[in-house]
Design an enzyme around this catalytic site. Structure first.
Site, short mmCIF file in Angstrom:
data_model
loop_
_atom_site.label_atom_id
_atom_site.label_comp_id
_atom_site.label_asym_id
_atom_site.label_seq_id
_atom_site.Cartn_x
_atom_site.Cartn_y
_atom_site.Cartn_z
N GLY A 114 2.68 -0.86 4.44
CA GLY A 114 2.77 0.53 4.01
C GLY A 114 4.21 0.93 3.77
O GLY A 114 4.78 0.65 2.72
N GLY B 115 2.24 2.85 10.80
CA GLY B 115 3.19 3.94 10.59
C GLY B 115 3.90 4.39 11.86
O GLY B 115 4.53 5.43 11.87
N GLU C 115 -6.97 5.35 7.68
CA GLU C 115 -6.69 6.74 7.29
C GLU C 115 -7.90 7.33 6.55
O GLU C 115 -8.14 8.53 6.64
CB GLU C 115 -5.40 6.79 6.45
CG GLU C 115 -4.19 6.57 7.35
CD GLU C 115 -3.00 5.90 6.69
OE1 GLU C 115 -2.94 5.82 5.45
OE2 GLU C 115 -2.10 5.43 7.43
N ASN D 162 0.86 -1.18 0.00
CA ASN D 162 0.00 0.00 0.00
C ASN D 162 0.90 1.23 0.00
O ASN D 162 1.46 1.59 1.04
CB ASN D 162 -0.89 -0.03 1.26
CG ASN D 162 -1.72 1.23 1.41
OD1 ASN D 162 -1.81 2.04 0.49
ND2 ASN D 162 -2.32 1.41 2.59
N TRP D 163 1.03 1.83 -1.18
CA TRP D 163 1.97 2.96 -1.30
C TRP D 163 1.41 4.25 -0.69
O TRP D 163 2.12 5.25 -0.60
CB TRP D 163 2.31 3.19 -2.78
CG TRP D 163 3.41 2.29 -3.27
CD1 TRP D 163 4.04 1.29 -2.57
CD2 TRP D 163 4.03 2.33 -4.56
NE1 TRP D 163 5.00 0.70 -3.36
CE2 TRP D 163 5.01 1.31 -4.59
CE3 TRP D 163 3.85 3.10 -5.70
CZ2 TRP D 163 5.82 1.07 -5.71
CZ3 TRP D 163 4.63 2.85 -6.82
CH2 TRP D 163 5.61 1.85 -6.82
N LYS D 164 0.14 4.28 -0.33
CA LYS D 164 -0.48 5.50 0.21
C LYS D 164 -0.19 6.66 -0.74
O LYS D 164 -0.20 6.48 -1.95
CB LYS D 164 -0.02 5.74 1.64
CG LYS D 164 -0.23 4.49 2.52
CD LYS D 164 -0.05 4.74 3.98
CE LYS D 164 -0.29 3.46 4.75
NZ LYS D 164 -0.24 3.66 6.20
N HIS E 237 -9.73 1.73 4.98
CA HIS E 237 -8.45 1.90 5.68
C HIS E 237 -8.64 2.94 6.79
O HIS E 237 -9.39 3.90 6.63
CB HIS E 237 -7.38 2.36 4.69
CG HIS E 237 -6.00 2.33 5.26
ND1 HIS E 237 -5.56 3.30 6.13
CD2 HIS E 237 -5.01 1.43 5.15
CE1 HIS E 237 -4.31 3.00 6.51
NE2 HIS E 237 -3.96 1.86 5.92
N SER F 79 3.06 -1.60 10.58
CA SER F 79 4.52 -1.66 10.79
C SER F 79 5.11 -3.03 10.51
O SER F 79 6.01 -3.48 11.23
CB SER F 79 4.88 -1.17 12.20
OG SER F 79 4.49 0.18 12.36
N GLU G 220 -5.84 -4.14 11.03
CA GLU G 220 -4.78 -3.15 11.15
C GLU G 220 -5.03 -2.31 12.41
O GLU G 220 -5.76 -1.32 12.35
CB GLU G 220 -4.78 -2.23 9.92
CG GLU G 220 -4.51 -2.95 8.62
CD GLU G 220 -3.87 -2.02 7.62
OE1 GLU G 220 -2.76 -2.32 7.19
OE2 GLU G 220 -4.46 -0.99 7.29
P1 PGA Z 1 2.61 0.73 7.75
O1 PGA Z 1 1.16 0.91 7.08
O2 PGA Z 1 3.17 -0.57 7.23
O3 PGA Z 1 3.40 1.93 7.25
O4 PGA Z 1 2.43 0.73 9.21
C1 PGA Z 1 0.31 -0.21 6.95
C2 PGA Z 1 -1.00 0.22 6.39
O5 PGA Z 1 -1.50 1.29 6.76
O6 PGA Z 1 -1.59 -0.49 5.54
#
Ligand code: PGA
Length: 233
Positions: free
Chosen positions: A217, A164, A92, A7-9, A90, A196, A158
């Site tokens: 991510g 993150g 976010e 997931n490149w966000k 997600h 993470s 998650e």
């Molecule tokens: P992260 O993000 O690996 O940077 O913690 C994971 C995600 O939000 O899918």
């Protein structure tokens, strides 16, 4: 079989070099690698990923087929640009775009209607975990955001406090939550872990039988670290 989802966000590392390196990371044939880049890279990614073992996914879709929704993207548009998967719900999106479970479920439904596999995300906040409510929160999210349908779907656990932050859930906590989730789900859906995931912890997480894959991510932005996670299976 495990799912390894990047997931490149809102990041856009150079795609051809990433794809070339990641497609060579040795994988067992039945593992499924998926790249979810930003919308603007989907068309290019469709070409770059053709004839590789990496499938294409998007990071969100709308719940309607079309209409006056400035800035949004319909599931059907994603399908036409070569997506097979789409992340919905997600944390976010839930946090910054105020998406609730009903909207997440409508998005997942629309994704399925257009032939996409939704990756439906759930997870508790730190305050909820500390209050002993993690399992109840995840239960409520699952019950209200996973459509009651037979088509393929993935669910991702998650924990918000692990995304993150460099904090990863302990394997015992992941096991307990995934077992809890599999009991609640009406269908036997794959349950992925995200939060993470790094080369250093991927093997321990992916070796858990109740973990059907990982949603990655920040460690997916570098081809080298994502390849190491793939190799950890
Ligand atoms: P992260 O993000 O690996 O940077 O913690 C994971 C995600 O939000 O899918």
């Amino acid at each position: 079989m495990k799912y390894l989802i990047a997931n490149w966000k809102m990041h856009s590392p150079p795609l051809p070099a990433w794809a070339q390196a990641v497609s060579k990371a040795s994988v067992r044939e039945d593992d499924q690698i998926v790249l979810c880049p930003p919308f603007t890279q989907l068309a290019a990614a469709q070409m770059v990923l053709a004839n590789t073992n990496i499938a294409l996914g998007a990071q969100d879709c709308h719940y309607k087929d079309e209409g006056a929704f400035t800035g949004d993207i319909a599931a059907d548009m994603l399908k036409r640009v070569g997506c097979a998967f789409v992340i919905v719900g997600h944390s976010e999106r839930r946090q910054y775009h105020h998406e609730d479970d009903a909207m997440v479920q409508a998005k997942a439904d629309n994704a399925i209607d257009h032939g996409l596999v939704p990756i439906i995300c759930v997870g508790e906040s730190l305050a909820e975990r500390e209050a002993g409510q993690a399992e109840a929160v995840v239960r409520a999210q699952l019950e209200a955001s996973v459509p009651n349908r037979d088509e393929p779907m993935l669910v991702a656990y998650e924990p918000v406090w692990a995304i993150g932050t460099g904090l990863t859930a302990q394997t015992a906590d992941i096991m307990a939550m995934h077992t809890h989730m599999k009991k609640i789900l009406a269908q036997p859906l794959p349950v992925l872990y995200g939060g993470s995931v790094k080369p250093a912890n991927a093997a321990a997480i992916l070796s858990l039988e109740c973990v059907d894959g990982v949603l990655v991510g920040s460690a997916s932005l570098q081809a080298e670290s994502f390849s190491q996670i793939i190799q950890a299976v």
